[in-house]
Design a protein around this motif. Structure first.
Motif, PDB file in Angstrom:
ATOM      1  N   GLN A   5       5.429 -13.671 -37.248  1.00  0.00           N
ATOM      2  CA  GLN A   5       6.606 -13.297 -38.039  1.00  0.00           C
ATOM      3  C   GLN A   5       7.285 -14.520 -38.661  1.00  0.00           C
ATOM      4  OE1 GLN A   5       8.264 -10.702 -34.893  1.00  0.00           O
ATOM      5  NE2 GLN A   5       8.684  -9.266 -36.551  1.00  0.00           N
ATOM      6  N   TRP A   6       7.379 -15.615 -37.894  1.00  0.00           N
ATOM      7  CA  TRP A   6       7.935 -16.854 -38.447  1.00  0.00           C
ATOM      8  C   TRP A   6       7.088 -17.319 -39.635  1.00  0.00           C
ATOM      9  CZ3 TRP A   6      12.613 -17.632 -37.126  1.00  0.00           C
ATOM     10  CH2 TRP A   6      13.077 -17.558 -35.798  1.00  0.00           C
ATOM     11  N   GLN A   9       7.747 -15.185 -42.635  1.00  0.00           N
ATOM     12  CA  GLN A   9       9.035 -15.565 -43.241  1.00  0.00           C
ATOM     13  C   GLN A   9       8.908 -16.861 -44.039  1.00  0.00           C
ATOM     14  OE1 GLN A   9      12.589 -15.747 -41.022  1.00  0.00           O
ATOM     15  NE2 GLN A   9      12.581 -13.584 -40.487  1.00  0.00           N
ATOM     16  N   HIS A  10       8.175 -17.816 -43.446  1.00  0.00           N
ATOM     17  CA  HIS A  10       7.987 -19.117 -44.098  1.00  0.00           C
ATOM     18  C   HIS A  10       7.252 -18.941 -45.427  1.00  0.00           C
ATOM     19  CE1 HIS A  10       6.152 -23.091 -44.890  1.00  0.00           C
ATOM     20  NE2 HIS A  10       7.152 -23.605 -44.196  1.00  0.00           N
ATOM     21  N   ARG A  11       6.174 -18.191 -45.365  1.00  0.00           N
ATOM     22  CA  ARG A  11       5.368 -17.953 -46.557  1.00  0.00           C
ATOM     23  C   ARG A  11       6.199 -17.252 -47.628  1.00  0.00           C
ATOM     24  NH1 ARG A  11       1.452 -14.050 -44.973  1.00  0.00           N
ATOM     25  NH2 ARG A  11       2.957 -12.581 -45.852  1.00  0.00           N
ATOM     26  N   ASP A  12       6.951 -16.226 -47.232  1.00  0.00           N
ATOM     27  CA  ASP A  12       7.758 -15.463 -48.193  1.00  0.00           C
ATOM     28  C   ASP A  12       8.866 -16.311 -48.784  1.00  0.00           C
ATOM     29  OD1 ASP A  12       7.620 -12.227 -46.459  1.00  0.00           O
ATOM     30  OD2 ASP A  12       6.155 -13.300 -47.703  1.00  0.00           O
ATOM     31  N   HIS A  13       9.492 -17.105 -47.939  1.00  0.00           N
ATOM     32  CA  HIS A  13      10.597 -17.922 -48.434  1.00  0.00           C
ATOM     33  C   HIS A  13      10.077 -18.969 -49.420  1.00  0.00           C
ATOM     34  CE1 HIS A  13      14.520 -19.692 -48.608  1.00  0.00           C
ATOM     35  NE2 HIS A  13      14.025 -20.879 -48.289  1.00  0.00           N
ATOM     36  N   GLN A  14       8.967 -19.595 -49.066  1.00  0.00           N
ATOM     37  CA  GLN A  14       8.394 -20.592 -49.962  1.00  0.00           C
ATOM     38  C   GLN A  14       7.976 -19.937 -51.280  1.00  0.00           C
ATOM     39  OE1 GLN A  14       6.156 -24.089 -48.447  1.00  0.00           O
ATOM     40  NE2 GLN A  14       4.511 -23.345 -49.761  1.00  0.00           N
ATOM     41  N   ALA A  15       7.342 -18.770 -51.191  1.00  0.00           N
ATOM     42  CA  ALA A  15       6.911 -18.063 -52.402  1.00  0.00           C
ATOM     43  C   ALA A  15       8.102 -17.743 -53.300  1.00  0.00           C
ATOM     44  CB  ALA A  15       6.158 -16.794 -52.036  1.00  0.00           C
ATOM     45  N   SER A  16       9.203 -17.338 -52.685  1.00  0.00           N
ATOM     46  CA  SER A  16      10.371 -16.987 -53.508  1.00  0.00           C
ATOM     47  C   SER A  16      10.973 -18.227 -54.149  1.00  0.00           C
ATOM     48  CB  SER A  16      11.399 -16.196 -52.709  1.00  0.00           C
ATOM     49  OG  SER A  16      12.251 -17.065 -52.005  1.00  0.00           O
ATOM     50  N   MET A  17      10.903 -19.361 -53.443  1.00  0.00           N
ATOM     51  CA  MET A  17      11.413 -20.595 -54.040  1.00  0.00           C
ATOM     52  C   MET A  17      10.610 -20.968 -55.281  1.00  0.00           C
ATOM     53  SD  MET A  17      12.635 -23.080 -50.944  1.00  0.00           S
ATOM     54  CE  MET A  17      13.405 -24.229 -52.054  1.00  0.00           C
ATOM     55  N   PHE A 134      12.480 -25.627 -43.769  1.00  0.00           N
ATOM     56  CA  PHE A 134      12.117 -26.579 -42.716  1.00  0.00           C
ATOM     57  C   PHE A 134      12.497 -26.044 -41.345  1.00  0.00           C
ATOM     58  CE2 PHE A 134      10.362 -29.200 -45.647  1.00  0.00           C
ATOM     59  CZ  PHE A 134      11.205 -29.979 -46.429  1.00  0.00           C
ATOM     60  N   GLY A 135      13.587 -25.274 -41.285  1.00  0.00           N
ATOM     61  CA  GLY A 135      13.996 -24.641 -40.032  1.00  0.00           C
ATOM     62  C   GLY A 135      12.918 -23.692 -39.533  1.00  0.00           C
ATOM     63  N   LEU A 136      12.393 -22.884 -40.453  1.00  0.00           N
ATOM     64  CA  LEU A 136      11.308 -21.966 -40.111  1.00  0.00           C
ATOM     65  C   LEU A 136      10.078 -22.749 -39.659  1.00  0.00           C
ATOM     66  CD1 LEU A 136      11.662 -19.446 -43.076  1.00  0.00           C
ATOM     67  CD2 LEU A 136      12.023 -18.920 -40.661  1.00  0.00           C
ATOM     68  N   GLN A 137       9.813 -23.841 -40.361  1.00  0.00           N
ATOM     69  CA  GLN A 137       8.672 -24.695 -40.018  1.00  0.00           C
ATOM     70  C   GLN A 137       8.786 -25.188 -38.583  1.00  0.00           C
ATOM     71  OE1 GLN A 137       7.559 -27.316 -43.285  1.00  0.00           O
ATOM     72  NE2 GLN A 137       7.213 -28.961 -41.801  1.00  0.00           N
ATOM     73  N   ALA A 142       7.275 -25.285 -32.977  1.00  0.00           N
ATOM     74  CA  ALA A 142       7.717 -25.195 -31.571  1.00  0.00           C
ATOM     75  C   ALA A 142       6.957 -24.111 -30.829  1.00  0.00           C
ATOM     76  CB  ALA A 142       9.224 -24.921 -31.532  1.00  0.00           C
ATOM     77  N   ALA A 143       6.585 -23.057 -31.563  1.00  0.00           N
ATOM     78  CA  ALA A 143       5.844 -21.957 -30.931  1.00  0.00           C
ATOM     79  C   ALA A 143       4.348 -22.224 -30.915  1.00  0.00           C
ATOM     80  CB  ALA A 143       6.146 -20.653 -31.667  1.00  0.00           C
ATOM     81  N   GLY A 144       3.966 -23.424 -31.405  1.00  0.00           N
ATOM     82  CA  GLY A 144       2.561 -23.811 -31.340  1.00  0.00           C
ATOM     83  C   GLY A 144       1.726 -23.350 -32.525  1.00  0.00           C
ATOM     84  N   GLY A 145       2.394 -22.819 -33.552  1.00  0.00           N
ATOM     85  CA  GLY A 145       1.641 -22.329 -34.701  1.00  0.00           C
ATOM     86  C   GLY A 145       1.476 -23.392 -35.781  1.00  0.00           C
ATOM     87  N   SER A 146       0.763 -23.033 -36.851  1.00  0.00           N
ATOM     88  CA  SER A 146       0.581 -23.980 -37.943  1.00  0.00           C
ATOM     89  C   SER A 146       1.266 -23.438 -39.196  1.00  0.00           C
ATOM     90  CB  SER A 146      -0.902 -24.202 -38.235  1.00  0.00           C
ATOM     91  OG  SER A 146      -1.498 -22.977 -38.602  1.00  0.00           O
ATOM     92  N   ILE A 147       1.578 -24.363 -40.091  1.00  0.00           N
ATOM     93  CA  ILE A 147       2.348 -23.992 -41.272  1.00  0.00           C
ATOM     94  C   ILE A 147       1.429 -23.439 -42.356  1.00  0.00           C
ATOM     95  CG2 ILE A 147       4.011 -24.807 -42.998  1.00  0.00           C
ATOM     96  CD1 ILE A 147       4.829 -25.093 -40.018  1.00  0.00           C
TER      97      ILE A 147
END
Lengths: 151, 154
Positions: A5-6, A9-17, A134-137, A142-147
């Motif tokens: 989910q993070w 959100q990251h992907r969507d936020h970046q896409a909207s930017m 960057f907060g989402l990143q 922190a959850a061990g995922g990749s951007i």
């Protein structure tokens, strides 16, 4: 919230930017430069950009408050800011700088003052949007995922 | 990239396998960081300078000084921004090309503005290449490949 989910959100936020023109392809070039030898490259460059922005906007403000206004001096600061914003992919900021330079050339004080306001506004929007990104990143990492990156 | 000269005539083309040492000159902190990263990603050793005079100092070309080190063996390429306060990239290019010790060193000019008269002026003064900012990794890889006389696949 889980990593998926993070990431979404990251992907969507970046896409909207990108869609709203805050960022352009140069931002992707920055992301491509990030690697194991410089894992925080994007954040480092953007942090520099924030400091540079505040400095230059302040310089422009002071230059416009002089009597008489030295438009060449104002233009010098705008030119710098145009360069920095282009280098990090801050498209909307860069576009305001282009207009701003035209008003400097024309020695149009009112036009310059309006552009300065616009710059402050665009910078503020960009900064809060990027900080959110960057907060989402950080949550993802922190959850061990990749951007996720846009190709 | 807008323009370039042939590399074959340059006796600064290196032996394959050597690590090029590039001097990157730009008054903008962010651009310095970017060009440094782009060059490092292309396996170059990088020294940055924030203005022309500092660049000349590093090259051992400061007037009145005898450079005890052979500046020629230090730097393989200079890449400089055009628009800088004080000494412009063009003026820096001129000073390098006018020096007896450093005139063979390839100098690449970068600019955010695509102005043909500016480009021609630099090429006429002996610039190796003119590159538009912001630089792309592919441009820098190509540049360093040519410097190292390798076959480049981009």
């Amino acid at each position: 919230m889980d990593v998926i989910q993070w990431q979404r959100q990251h992907r969507d936020h970046q896409a909207s930017m990108f869609r709203e023109g805050f960022l352009d392809d140069q931002f992707i070039q920055l992301q491509k430069l990030q690697d194991e030898t410089s894992p925080d490259f994007v954040i480092e460059v953007i942090t520099m950009f924030f400091a540079d922005s505040e400095n230059l906007i302040n310089n422009m403000k002071q230059a416009l408050e002089q009597t008489p206004v030295d438009f060449r001096q104002v233009d010098a600061h705008v030119h710098q800011y145009k360069g920095s914003s282009a280098s990090v992919g801050a498209a909307r900021v860069k576009n305001v700088c282009v207009t701003f330079r035209n008003f400097c050339d024309a020695q149009n004080l009112e036009g310059c003052a309006r552009c300065l306001q616009q710059l402050q506004h665009e910078y503020s929007l960009l900064k809060s949007n990027l900080q959110h990104l960057f907060g989402l990143q950080q949550q993802i990492q922190a959850a061990g995922g990749s951007i996720p990156t846009i190709e | 990239m807008a323009s370039s000269s042939t590399w074959s005539s340059s006796n600064w083309v290196m032996e394959s396998g050597d690590v090029p040492h590039v001097l990157a000159v730009d008054d903008n902190l962010i651009d310095r960081k970017l060009v440094e990263k782009l060059l490092r990603n292309s396996s170059c050793k990088v020294t940055t300078a924030e203005n022309g005079p500092r660049a000349l100092e590093f090259l051992g070309l400061t007037s009145g000084e005898q450079n005890p080190l052979n500046g020629r063996s230090k730097v393989n390429l200079v890449i400089t921004d055009y628009c800088m306060p004080g000494m412009t990239g063009y003026e820096l290019l001129k000073k390098i090309k006018e020096s007896s010790e450093m005139k063979e060193i390839p100098v690449v000019i970068m600019s955010s503005e695509n102005i043909p008269t500016r480009i021609n002026k630099c090429m006429e003064e002996g610039a190796q290449m003119f590159m538009l900012k912001p630089l792309k990794q592919s441009d820098v890889k190509k540049l360093t490949c040519q410097l190292m006389n390798r076959d480049c696949e981009i």
